[in-house]
Design an enzyme around this catalytic site. Structure first.
Site, PDB file in Angstrom:
ATOM      1  CG  ASP A   1      35.994  40.407  32.296  1.00  0.00           C
ATOM      2  OD1 ASP A   1      36.173  39.348  32.903  1.00  0.00           O
ATOM      3  OD2 ASP A   1      36.665  41.440  32.509  1.00  0.00           O
TER       4      ASP A   1
ATOM      5  CE  LYS B   1      37.079  41.070  35.732  1.00  0.00           C
ATOM      6  NZ  LYS B   1      38.156  41.401  34.770  1.00  0.00           N
TER       7      LYS B   1
END
Ligand code: HSE
Length: 403
Positions: free
Chosen positions: A196, A200
């Protein structure tokens, strides 16, 4: 009147609906026109929920309605979400999303479709939840050359490391607690393995450097190997372990990586605890800036998506600026990146450590016997690897130092 549609009535989708209803009056005042949700798409029924009035089950209802000018995607994943977003953009609608997986995988293509149609594809909530970092990069730091972005971009893992640090728990124990609190998913892989945060930092680097940073090329390590002994060593060093997503530009290239780091108290990221996120940005004129706040959760994320909806509503027929182009950013080999490393070794004499790594102070903690920890001199990661290979399986672990 401006009409929006929300795809998905899960955590984020219901949050967007709530934000737009709760703050309807002030939003309308700010826009100088009324903004309303005309449809919410979900396969499920929600008896008794105010969403019932606008709930639809067929995406074509939204796609074929020319009154809908803004579509907010809150379905998650890159299957139907990608198909629907692409169709909406091709139909000349503006789109916003909180879905970092969608943006990291298809952002370039979706932005190009939006530009070709003179529409916007916005994704403020995809990085840092409610923290307005993307708008800052796109609109505020436009006179600067940003050369570093380092951040805590995953709330779940920050919560877990903070809990391990404050309560002395094992990783597995704290993961269960994070799941019980609803921070970690039933399948926590994307958070705890760093995927994740990797997506990002790829998105933020692409925006900051104006070229496409492919998340698949970003070196990524998660926090699954961090133990209470590592935390004890960190305390002895006066540092905290944090999962950092970091990228730095040098000339026409950059490096990007996600990994646990030992952060010292002089670094602004040291004080970031609980589920909070923080993003440190360095600009060649600005110097340092840090953006801090709620990086995940229903309303913070929904607040950022709703802000995109409002921004689009004010600029319905233009493509809002972003420097991210489809040109690929070459990434430096991680072995070429210089840093210092905290290393734990077992069954190695201090002479041998010094013979391999050079002069260093040896650190011991009560929690583990028969081992030393030490911090290396600055060296390239490739050189560290070669030296560590000389000690073989007697190297217990390595954590990078954040200087
Ligand atoms: N799972 C993410 C986090 C939130 O814990 O930060 C969604 O991006």
């Amino acid at each position: 009147m401006v009409y929006a549609a929300i795809l998905g009535y899960g955590t984020v989708g219901s949050g967007i609906f709530e934000v737009l209803r709760t703050n309807q009056k002030i939003i309308d005042q700010r826009l100088g026109k009324a903004l309303r949700v005309k449809y919410v798409l979900d396969l499920r029924e929600f008896p008794g929920d105010p969403v019932e009035e606008v709930l639809v089950h067929d995406f074509d209802t939204i796609l074929s309605d020319p009154e809908v000018e803004i579509v907010a995607e809150a379905m998650g994943g890159i299957g139907a979400a990608y198909t629907f977003v692409k169709k909406a953009l091709e139909a000349g609608k503006n789109v916003c999303t909180s879905n970092e997986a969608l943006v990291a995988e298809y952002g370039v293509e979706l932005m190009e479709i939006a530009r070709s149609k003179n529409r916007s594809f916005l994704f403020e909530a995809s990085c840092g939840g409610g923290i307005p970092i993307i708008r800052a990069l796109n609109e505020s730091l436009t006179a600067d050359v940003v050369d570093e972005i380092s951040g805590i971009l995953n709330g779940t893992t920050n919560y877990m490391l903070w809990k391990m640090e404050t309560e002395g728990c094992e990783f597995a124990e704290v993961l269960k607690e994070a799941q019980a609190k609803g921070y970690a998913e039933a399948d926590p892989t994307a958070d705890v393995e760093g995927h994740d945060a990797c997506r990002k930092i790829a998105i933020l680097s692409s925006l900051a450097y104006g070229k496409f940073v492919n998340y698949k090329e970003v070196y990524t390590e998660g926090i699954t190997k961090i133990t209470p002994a590592d935390i004890a060593y960190a305390k002895k060093l006066g540092r905290k372990i944090r999962l950092l997503a970091t990228s730095r530009r040098t000339g026409d290239t950059c490096y990007a990586m996600v990994s646990p780091f030992l952060v010292g108290d002089g670094n602004p990221l040291y004080g970031v605890n609980d589920v909070f996120n923080a993003i440190f940005v360095h600009g060649n004129m600005l110097g340092d800036a840090m953006f801090y706040g709620s990086g995940a959760g229903k309303l913070p994320t929904a607040s950022a998506v709703s802000a995109d909806i409002v921004e689009i509503a004010a600029h319905l027929h233009e493509s809002l600026r972003s420097d991210w182009t489809s040109e690929k950013m070459p990434l430096q080999e991680i072995d070429q990146v210089t840093g210092r490393f905290f290393v734990r070794v077992k069954g190695v004499s201090d002479e041998e450590i010094r013979a391999v790594f050079g002069p260093t102070d040896l650190i011991t903690i009560e929690e583990v016997e028969d081992e030393y920890g030490f911090v290396t001199m600055p060296m390239k990661q490739g050189d560290y690897k070669n030296k560590a290979a000389m000690l073989g399986s007697r190297v217990v672990s390595m954590i990078r130092m954040k200087d």
